[in-house]
Structure formats: structure tokens, C-alpha cells
Scaffold this motif. Sequence first.
Motif, PDB file in Angstrom:
ATOM      1  N   HIS A  92       0.664  -1.222  -0.061  1.00 23.43           N
ATOM      2  CA  HIS A  92      -0.140   0.014  -0.169  1.00 23.43           C
ATOM      3  C   HIS A  92       0.844   1.094  -0.093  1.00 23.43           C
ATOM      4  O   HIS A  92       1.948   1.345   0.480  1.00 23.43           O
ATOM      5  N   ARG A 281      -4.678  -3.749  11.867  1.00 25.22           N
ATOM      6  CA  ARG A 281      -6.204  -3.142  11.648  1.00 25.22           C
ATOM      7  C   ARG A 281      -6.110  -1.710  12.598  1.00 25.22           C
ATOM      8  O   ARG A 281      -5.621  -1.834  13.725  1.00 25.22           O
ATOM      9  N   ASP A 284      -7.717   4.736  10.526  1.00 27.54           N
ATOM     10  CA  ASP A 284      -6.726   5.848   9.878  1.00 27.54           C
ATOM     11  C   ASP A 284      -6.934   7.227  10.624  1.00 27.54           C
ATOM     12  O   ASP A 284      -7.825   7.702  10.566  1.00 27.54           O
ATOM     13  N   GLN A 289     -10.634   6.260   7.811  1.00 25.06           N
ATOM     14  CA  GLN A 289     -11.201   4.870   7.242  1.00 25.06           C
ATOM     15  C   GLN A 289     -10.887   3.687   8.153  1.00 25.06           C
ATOM     16  O   GLN A 289      -9.471   4.066   8.844  1.00 25.06           O
ATOM     17  N   ASP A 290     -11.497   2.695   7.993  1.00 24.98           N
ATOM     18  CA  ASP A 290     -10.870   1.288   8.715  1.00 24.98           C
ATOM     19  C   ASP A 290      -9.877   0.770   7.811  1.00 24.98           C
ATOM     20  O   ASP A 290      -9.965   0.560   6.492  1.00 24.98           O
ATOM     21  N   ARG A 291      -8.781   0.615   8.392  1.00 26.28           N
ATOM     22  CA  ARG A 291      -7.607  -0.054   7.467  1.00 26.28           C
ATOM     23  C   ARG A 291      -7.615  -1.444   8.059  1.00 26.28           C
ATOM     24  O   ARG A 291      -7.122  -1.579   9.115  1.00 26.28           O
TER      25      ARG A 291
END
Length: 307
Positions: A92, A281, A284, A289-291
Amino acid sequence: MPSPLPVRDGVGATRLHVPLTGSWPTVAAYMVERFFHLDSERLLERFDRGDIVRADGSPVPRDAPLGSVEFVWYYREPAVETRMPFEIEILHRDDHLVVVDKPHFLPTTPGGKFLQNSALVRLRNLLDNAELAPIHRLDRATAGLLMFSTRPATRGAYQLLFEKRQVQKVYEAVSELPGNGTLPAFPVVYRNNIDKLRGQVRVQVDDAKEPNSETLVELIRTDDRVVHTLLRPHSGKMHQLRVHLAALGIGILNDRFYPELQEDLPDDYDRPLQLLARELRFVDPISGQDRVFTTRRTLQEAPVSDA
């Protein structure tokens, strides 16, 4: 304290604290004694070339008296490194964050005999970003997920996630089946007190002190030779997972530190430590956002699923 020297070939300058008082007549004399293992004439020549500088970037002369400067900066001159035959995979990348899959044997940051053979230096050179910095670290022997910040302005927000334990970390490990075949009653939560003492390669465990480390250990599967576990650390002490599994009687395969410290030998690339940073997990802090990031690596000694 910012470095007066820029990053060079992906490697930042080293800062050294120099005593303001002592038996050394000059800064150079202190450094000659401090780095006794190096050739003294070569070190003194570096002063003459202006390679050793103050905080303002000005050279420190060979005859600078002790007490005239408290910190000096210089580039390390390591021996020629042979490139490790492993590559980092970028999983990423955005304006603030880079997430990679680190191979076994590659350290997170430069240190000792490893400079170019470090995840940080390789990524700085690959991405042409001298401001890249790790948000957390993995042991050199451990493979898997590793996160880097791309810019100082937002770095603290990600580092704070780890400080506040707001990142859920999951690891996998493969251990040798105990000789008596008796395993812990999974799932098991293991706690103890771990302390890293200066100058020692292993951590110190003190069962008389209040625990400062905790790991949830779950069973994935076993076969007739190994046990495959899932590890959820609640804390992030150095060598924590290696220490906890060794204490449970299922020390990680190919671990040269625990339960017993083994002879320091060259790396055997065919026998990597069977420990993998599998998942990260978090929410962010920039985007909200859920990463969720998951490694693409596997442990070579893991038992094969029946499915």
C-alpha cells in the motif's frame, strides 16, 4: 535535534554525543578511543577532510578541544555490503503511508553491519523519499507487515496509534512440538515482565515484577512435528512473542535467542525464524477509514491445511 547533513544514499548521518569534560584533550582523541576498533589515522583524516561536523554544519577540526562541541554528525563508512537476496513488496502507498511485506533477515532500520541491507534505506532509495521513516519496527529475524510514514507532518498521528495501543496486531508462529506432546490449553493468555538491558542481545524476564507484557495465543493447527499458532499481542515489548512462546514450552522454530542463546553464526537463509507479522487493523487518523492490511507471506514450516 535535526541533522545538519542530508540523507545520502538513503542513509541519514549519525549523531554522536561528545563529553564536555574528561581526560581527552580533543574531540578527536575522544573519538579515537571511543572507536578503538577503527583505524585511528583514517578517523583523523576524516576530521581533516571536514567529514565530521557541528550542529550548524561547520567542520570540527582535528585539534578542537574537548568541551568545544557537545554533538557531532558524520556519515558511517561501513564495509562493502553484499546485497541480501530478498526483496520488499509494497502492499500500500498513499500520501501519508507506505505498508510493505518485509522479508526475514532484513532489519527495519540501519544498524551494525546493515545499512543498505535495511528496509528503510531500500525504500528511501526506491521511492526517492529521504523523509520516509518507520512508524513501528519488526525484529530483523521476523517477516511480515511493516508501516512507514512518508512525511513528518502526519507521522505523529500514526505513531500515536501504536503508543495508545489502537493498532490490532496479529502474528503467526510455528514451533516444534514438545517432546512429551503436551501443549498448553489453548487459547491461553500469557503475561510477564520484560526489560531490555543496554548491551545485552536478549531481554531480561523478572517474574517477581508486575507483568508489563501480554499475548493471547490461539491454536491454528498441529501435525506430528510442529504447532502453528496465532498471536495477538496486547503490548509491544522487544522479543515479546519469542519470549512468551518459549515460556509456554513451544519456542519458535529457528529462534537463536530463546529459550537458549545460541552461537552467533552467519545467517542461514534456509532456516528463517518462523514468526510472521500477519495483520494490522486500525482507524486511519487522517482519513478516518478502517484500515486492514494482510501479509502475502507464509511460514515455510507451517503444517498444511486439511481443507
